[in-house]
Design a protein around this motif. Structure first.
Motif, PDB file in Angstrom:
ATOM      1  N   LEU A 119       0.885  -1.187   0.011  1.00  0.00           N
ATOM      2  CA  LEU A 119       0.018   0.130   0.023  1.00  0.00           C
ATOM      3  C   LEU A 119       0.643   1.387  -0.016  1.00  0.00           C
ATOM      4  O   LEU A 119       1.792   1.271   0.842  1.00  0.00           O
ATOM      5  CB  LEU A 119      -1.041  -0.113   1.385  1.00  0.00           C
ATOM      6  N   ALA A 120       0.909   2.121  -0.962  1.00  0.00           N
ATOM      7  CA  ALA A 120       1.415   3.417  -1.177  1.00  0.00           C
ATOM      8  C   ALA A 120       0.723   4.540  -1.306  1.00  0.00           C
ATOM      9  O   ALA A 120      -0.082   4.458  -1.922  1.00  0.00           O
ATOM     10  CB  ALA A 120       2.459   3.177  -2.267  1.00  0.00           C
ATOM     11  N   VAL A 121       1.212   5.561  -0.623  1.00  0.00           N
ATOM     12  CA  VAL A 121       0.877   6.972  -0.819  1.00  0.00           C
ATOM     13  C   VAL A 121       2.018   7.723  -1.104  1.00  0.00           C
ATOM     14  O   VAL A 121       2.936   8.062  -0.596  1.00  0.00           O
ATOM     15  CB  VAL A 121       0.273   7.435   0.508  1.00  0.00           C
ATOM     16  N   ALA A 122       1.703   8.429  -2.494  1.00  0.00           N
ATOM     17  CA  ALA A 122       2.710   9.479  -2.915  1.00  0.00           C
ATOM     18  C   ALA A 122       2.183  10.620  -3.113  1.00  0.00           C
ATOM     19  O   ALA A 122       0.995  11.034  -3.503  1.00  0.00           O
ATOM     20  CB  ALA A 122       3.056   8.755  -4.121  1.00  0.00           C
ATOM     21  N   PHE A 123       2.787  11.813  -2.818  1.00  0.00           N
ATOM     22  CA  PHE A 123       2.519  13.194  -3.065  1.00  0.00           C
ATOM     23  C   PHE A 123       3.420  13.534  -4.258  1.00  0.00           C
ATOM     24  O   PHE A 123       4.595  13.716  -4.163  1.00  0.00           O
ATOM     25  CB  PHE A 123       2.743  13.901  -1.877  1.00  0.00           C
ATOM     26  N   ASP A 124       2.796  14.026  -5.485  1.00  0.00           N
ATOM     27  CA  ASP A 124       3.826  14.405  -6.638  1.00  0.00           C
ATOM     28  C   ASP A 124       4.845  13.619  -7.097  1.00  0.00           C
ATOM     29  O   ASP A 124       6.028  13.957  -7.167  1.00  0.00           O
ATOM     30  CB  ASP A 124       4.514  15.834  -6.356  1.00  0.00           C
ATOM     31  N   GLN A 125       4.522  12.321  -6.880  1.00  0.00           N
ATOM     32  CA  GLN A 125       5.453  11.013  -7.235  1.00  0.00           C
ATOM     33  C   GLN A 125       6.546  10.738  -6.064  1.00  0.00           C
ATOM     34  O   GLN A 125       7.548  10.198  -6.371  1.00  0.00           O
ATOM     35  CB  GLN A 125       5.832  11.220  -8.610  1.00  0.00           C
ATOM     36  N   GLU A 126       6.415  11.437  -5.133  1.00  0.00           N
ATOM     37  CA  GLU A 126       7.344  11.224  -3.996  1.00  0.00           C
ATOM     38  C   GLU A 126       6.548  10.297  -2.917  1.00  0.00           C
ATOM     39  O   GLU A 126       5.572  10.570  -2.371  1.00  0.00           O
ATOM     40  CB  GLU A 126       7.725  12.363  -3.342  1.00  0.00           C
ATOM     41  N   THR A 127       7.190   9.120  -2.620  1.00  0.00           N
ATOM     42  CA  THR A 127       6.430   8.145  -1.912  1.00  0.00           C
ATOM     43  C   THR A 127       6.694   8.592  -0.411  1.00  0.00           C
ATOM     44  O   THR A 127       7.836   8.735   0.152  1.00  0.00           O
ATOM     45  CB  THR A 127       7.024   6.794  -2.139  1.00  0.00           C
ATOM     46  N   VAL A 128       5.685   8.753   0.297  1.00  0.00           N
ATOM     47  CA  VAL A 128       5.651   9.392   1.694  1.00  0.00           C
ATOM     48  C   VAL A 128       5.329   8.007   2.591  1.00  0.00           C
ATOM     49  O   VAL A 128       5.511   8.263   3.805  1.00  0.00           O
ATOM     50  CB  VAL A 128       4.919  10.454   2.078  1.00  0.00           C
TER      51      VAL A 128
END
Length: 299
Positions: free
Chosen positions: A120-129
């Protein structure tokens, strides 16, 4: 202040005072984890809730800022979760938010939270946070970003456990901490003078005798060299509804006792999830990690 986490309905906020077995059963089928993350220097909270029902597995991802305002939320219902793989694309304050998940080969235990074989991945502007699961390589390919160490900090977890006399769970007491076997023993059916025993990795770390007089309280133990404050409320088991639950909180916050002293510990709803908002506010100041366990008796 809005109840935390944002993706819970009213029936999920106050589970310490359930009045029916149906409410209790529904409450048992979820696990909630909270992570503090940063994107573009801005802190936020990501709440991941795993659910399980007769219709199947479900998943909710909610993102809040530190002012407790919901930035966005993705609620994947069990019938949508049947594919076990997908993504959601959102926009928050001119930033692109992408949520990816793949549980096609996930392995589940008795609870709703996957054990392995997933991401499960969450990314902001293609930056994985935030990246959960063991399929990290597959996740980075999906996000199309270079592997980096996530800055997410695991700050809180709520889980439901059940049994008759023994209640067991695997748990950690700090971000990236060692996993431990936690056992809670309490016989309220036959014992004239019940006592409460808590063991960590089969070692007794605390024992409360004369429980009818000490049905609520707190005690400090040591885990991995860290002081952990244990709070318990077994009033429902001894005097309340037969379908009620006991609540246990393991808190690494050193100032937890002062925080509790400012509240009425005899308030029956003192250990509701919304109350843990106060602990979360202290955690955001870097004071620790909270594990909340709701223990239900099997019928």
């Amino acid at each position: 202040m809005r109840d935390f986490p944002s993706c819970f309905g009213e029936s999920g906020v106050q589970v310490a005072d359930s009045s029916s077995s149906s409410t209790a059963k529904a409450a048992q089928n979820l696990v909630t984890c909270v992570y503090q993350c940063k994107f573009h220097g801005r802190s936020c909270l990501i709440t991941v809730t795993w659910t399980k029902s007769l219709m199947g597995q479900g998943l909710c991802v909610a993102i809040d800022d530190l002012a407790n305002q919901c930035l966005c939320k993705v609620d994947i219902k069990p019938w949508l979760f049947s594919k076990r793989k997908g993504s959601k694309n959102l926009e928050v304050d001119s930033s692109k938010v992408d949520i990816y998940w793949d549980l096609s080969n996930a392995r589940f235990g008795s609870g709703p939270e996957p054990l392995d074989g997933f991401y499960l991945a969450v990314a902001f502007d293609q930056e994985t946070v935030l990246l959960l699961g063991d399929l990290k390589r597959e996740a980075y390919k999906k996000v199309d970003s270079a592997p980096v160490n996530s800055n997410a900090i695991f700050i809180a977890k709520r889980e439901h456990i059940f049994g008759k006399k023994l209640y067991g769970v695997k748990a950690q007491f700090c971000d990236k901490g060692q996993m431990h076997d936690v056992t809670i023993e309490c016989d309220t059916f036959d014992a004239k003078d019940p006592c409460l025993i808590i063991r960590i990795d089969s070692k007794t770390v605390m024992q409360v005798k004369r429980l009818k007089w000490k049905f609520r309280g707190n005690h400090t133990i040591l885990v991995d060299g860290l002081p952990v404050e244990v709070f318990w409320d077994v009033h429902n088991w001894l005097f309340g509804n037969a379908n009620g639950n006991a609540v246990f909180m393991f808190q690494t916050c050193l100032s937890a006792e002062k925080l509790w002293a400012s509240q009425s510990i005899f308030d029956p709803s003192v250990l509701t999830w919304s109350y843990s908002q106060k602990f979360r506010d202290h955690q955001l100041q870097g004071l620790g990690f909270s594990l909340i366990l709701y223990a239900w008796k099997n019928e």
